[in-house]
Design a protein around this motif. Structure first.
Motif, short mmCIF file in Angstrom:
data_model
loop_
_atom_site.label_atom_id
_atom_site.label_comp_id
_atom_site.label_asym_id
_atom_site.label_seq_id
_atom_site.Cartn_x
_atom_site.Cartn_y
_atom_site.Cartn_z
N LYS A 69 41.94 49.49 42.48
CA LYS A 69 42.97 48.64 43.08
C LYS A 69 42.87 48.64 44.60
O LYS A 69 42.87 47.57 45.24
CB LYS A 69 44.35 49.13 42.67
CG LYS A 69 45.48 48.40 43.39
CD LYS A 69 46.86 48.97 43.09
CE LYS A 69 47.92 48.25 43.93
NZ LYS A 69 49.28 48.75 43.65
N TRP A 70 42.76 49.81 45.22
CA TRP A 70 42.84 49.88 46.67
C TRP A 70 41.52 49.67 47.37
O TRP A 70 41.50 49.12 48.49
CB TRP A 70 43.46 51.21 47.10
CG TRP A 70 44.92 51.29 46.79
CD1 TRP A 70 45.52 52.08 45.85
CD2 TRP A 70 45.97 50.52 47.39
NE1 TRP A 70 46.88 51.87 45.84
CE2 TRP A 70 47.19 50.92 46.78
CE3 TRP A 70 46.01 49.55 48.39
CZ2 TRP A 70 48.43 50.38 47.13
CZ3 TRP A 70 47.24 49.00 48.73
CH2 TRP A 70 48.42 49.42 48.12
N ARG A 73 39.60 46.04 44.99
CA ARG A 73 40.42 44.83 44.91
C ARG A 73 41.17 44.55 46.20
O ARG A 73 41.19 43.42 46.68
CB ARG A 73 41.37 44.95 43.72
CG ARG A 73 40.64 44.97 42.38
CD ARG A 73 41.52 45.45 41.23
NE ARG A 73 42.73 44.65 41.08
CZ ARG A 73 43.68 44.91 40.18
NH1 ARG A 73 43.55 45.98 39.37
NH2 ARG A 73 44.74 44.15 40.09
N HIS A 74 41.81 45.54 46.79
CA HIS A 74 42.59 45.32 47.99
C HIS A 74 41.71 45.06 49.21
O HIS A 74 41.97 44.13 49.99
CB HIS A 74 43.49 46.53 48.26
CG HIS A 74 44.33 46.42 49.49
ND1 HIS A 74 45.48 45.66 49.54
CD2 HIS A 74 44.19 46.97 50.73
CE1 HIS A 74 46.01 45.74 50.75
NE2 HIS A 74 45.25 46.54 51.49
N THR A 76 38.08 44.67 49.26
CA THR A 76 36.93 43.77 49.09
C THR A 76 37.24 42.58 48.20
O THR A 76 36.37 41.74 47.98
CB THR A 76 35.74 44.55 48.52
OG1 THR A 76 36.04 44.98 47.18
CG2 THR A 76 35.43 45.78 49.36
N HIS A 77 38.47 42.51 47.68
CA HIS A 77 38.95 41.33 46.93
C HIS A 77 38.13 41.04 45.67
O HIS A 77 37.93 39.89 45.30
CB HIS A 77 38.97 40.10 47.84
CG HIS A 77 39.68 40.33 49.14
ND1 HIS A 77 41.05 40.55 49.21
CD2 HIS A 77 39.22 40.42 50.42
CE1 HIS A 77 41.39 40.74 50.48
NE2 HIS A 77 40.30 40.67 51.23
N LYS A 78 37.67 42.09 45.01
CA LYS A 78 36.95 41.94 43.75
C LYS A 78 37.93 41.73 42.60
O LYS A 78 39.09 42.13 42.67
CB LYS A 78 36.09 43.17 43.46
CG LYS A 78 35.05 43.49 44.53
CD LYS A 78 33.99 42.42 44.63
CE LYS A 78 32.91 42.83 45.63
NZ LYS A 78 31.89 41.75 45.79
N GLN A 79 37.45 41.12 41.54
CA GLN A 79 38.24 40.95 40.33
C GLN A 79 38.26 42.26 39.55
O GLN A 79 37.33 43.06 39.63
CB GLN A 79 37.67 39.83 39.46
CG GLN A 79 37.83 38.45 40.06
CD GLN A 79 39.29 38.08 40.25
OE1 GLN A 79 40.10 38.17 39.32
NE2 GLN A 79 39.64 37.67 41.47
N GLU A 134 38.49 50.21 55.41
CA GLU A 134 37.85 50.65 54.16
C GLU A 134 37.80 52.17 54.09
O GLU A 134 38.03 52.75 53.02
CB GLU A 134 36.45 50.06 54.06
CG GLU A 134 35.81 50.28 52.69
CD GLU A 134 34.55 49.47 52.49
OE1 GLU A 134 34.00 49.53 51.37
OE2 GLU A 134 34.11 48.78 53.43
#
Length: 473
Positions: A69-70, A73-74, A76-79, A134
């Protein structure tokens, strides 16, 4: 968009970690999780439905979800790797009592998901040096996993599972001290003290922010935590039966829990006390700290002994401050050397008050070694309270970091100007209902700790690796 936290932290010293170092920590944290559950059966991974533990199969999946999640996804905006992960593992949305009823993936599927998250984070770190943002979220995920691996360890104790088989750092040598008791108090002068962390740290949690002045009167603090032998004297003297030693809420807890002694103690027919250590019983270790006692039990002991618990400001001052007679002529190394780590005798100190300098750790600013503190699962249990003299604070308090968490008298409250970090559920929901613990225990990762680190639990919790030290009235 950077958070206020990251913007403020960037104003301090640039203490960046390399991508390789971060990748090593990601790998190490996940490997420790794997080690802690690899010997457990599928039934053990679910375990009984208790308010103080999670089903371990859920918990290890949650750790990977948090990292995904962090970081993935948060930042690097991956699915999501799996479509169902939020419904399964979001601890803020999934009620604790329902976690045994979820359609959790199998053990094999869970381990594959955990490996996939780890591998994708490491792959990204190998491609380029991380930004400050990051770095922050990678460290958040590692430290979150470190806290959960400690929790998995005490879950194994709670449920009577065998001691975990984990890789451990090298054993300490003779410089760690000869063991035994460590009686007496350290004298800590009063003064203005800056409680909390400063922005030059690479990473701190929101509840440590930021250092602010508090006034501390002079006080005397025990050089060591309360031992099993000392606590046994309280039990033997009827401490659990005497209402006068307990607060109203403490006595209410004692009656409801039918507590007559620490939770994992048992008396044999001949009167000898035993203590359950994971899945087997051992004799009390008289000079090791008492462990698995809650805040109410610590408070009652203090009343019986004519002592008191320290405030968290006193604890942090005793752990981190220097007391320099002539601040213009002594540096930190000289002051540290004025307490002989091999002696139980405290050298005379100035009454000039607390120094402005704070140490990052009780022994100084250098990272811990096997001779400074009992951390990182070293020994798979507590050491005797006189061990690790090299970790003494400037005032002569021993084992302020490692060995056993220490209850303080302080409620867990925000510092002035508190602003929640991106992981908003970490601190804010627990203010006002929990007590502060300081110092870490033998199952705490050394990379997680510093003198400003605040742990927090409800005062009735007995399952965590917690003990306490006392102050004179």
């Amino acid at each position: 968009m950077k958070s206020q936290t990251l913007e403020r932290e960037s104003s301090g010293r640039d203490r960046r970690m390399s991508a390789a170092e971060l990748a090593d920590w990601v790998e190490d944290a996940r490997q420790r999780t794997f080690e802690l559950v690899e010997d457990l059966t599928d039934d053990q991974l679910m375990g009984p439905r208790l308010a103080i533990v999670n089903p371990l199969l859920w918990e290890i999946g949650h750790q990977a979800w948090f990292q995904e999640k962090w970081v993935l996804r948060h930042v690097t905006h991956k699915q999501p790797i799996r479509a169902d992960v939020d419904a399964l593992y979001d601890s803020a949305a999934v009620a604790h009592e329902t976690r045994w009823d979820l359609p959790l993936p199998s053990r094999e599927e869970t381990l594959r998901y955990m490996s996939a998250v780890r591998d994708r984070v490491i792959e990204r770190l190998r491609k380029k040096e991380p930004s400050r943002e990051e770095t922050y979220f990678v460290l958040l995920s590692v430290f979150h996993e470190d806290m959960h691996t400690e929790a998995i360890t005490y879950t194994r104790q709670t449920l009577g599972y065998p001691a975990p088989r984990v890789r451990r750092p090298e054993a300490r040598d003779q410089r760690s001290g000869g063991g035994g008791p460590l009686p007496g108090d350290a004298q800590v002068p009063g003064g203005t003290f800056l409680l909390g962390a400063t922005p030059d740290e690479l990473f701190v949690f929101d509840n440590e922010k930021w250092a602010h002045p508090v006034e501390i009167p002079p006080f005397s603090m025990a050089r060591a935590p309360v031992t099993q032998q000392e606590f046994a004297a309280f039990v033997e003297d009827g401490g659990y039966r005497e209402r006068r030693f307990w607060s109203d809420t403490g006595w209410g807890w004692r009656q409801e829990a039918s507590a007559e002694h620490p939770v994992y103690w048992q008396r044999e027919v001949g009167g000898r006390w035993l203590r359950r250590d994971f899945d087997h019983w051992v004799e009390l270790e008289p000079h090791r700290p008492v462990i698995h006692v809650n805040w109410y039990e610590a408070e009652a002991y203090c009343c019986w002994a004519g002592r008191r618990l320290p405030t968290e400001a006193e604890w942090e001052a005793a752990a981190s401050q220097l007391n320099i007679e002539d601040r213009g002529s002594k540096d930190e190394n000289e002051v540290a050397a004025s307490v002989d780590p091999r002696s139980s005798i405290l050298h005379p100190r100035s009454s000039a008050g607390l120094a402005g300098t704070k140490r990052r750790f009780s022994w100084g600013d250098a990272p811990s070694t096997p001779w400074h503190a009992n951390l990182d699962w070293r020994g798979l249990g507590c050491a005797e309270v006189a061990d690790f003299p090299e970790g003494d604070s400037a005032f002569g308090c021993r084992q302020m970091l490692g060995n056993v968490w220490e209850w303080t008298n302080s409620d867990f409250l925000p510092y002035p100007g508190f602003v929640a970090d991106p992981y908003k559920e970490y601190s804010a929901p627990w203010f006002g209902t929990h007590k502060v613990l300081r110092g870490g225990c033998w199952a705490t990762r050394s990379r997680l700790l510093r003198n400003t680190w605040r742990n927090f639990y409800r005062p009735e919790r007995r399952d965590v690796w917690a003990g306490f030290r006392t102050c004179a009235l």
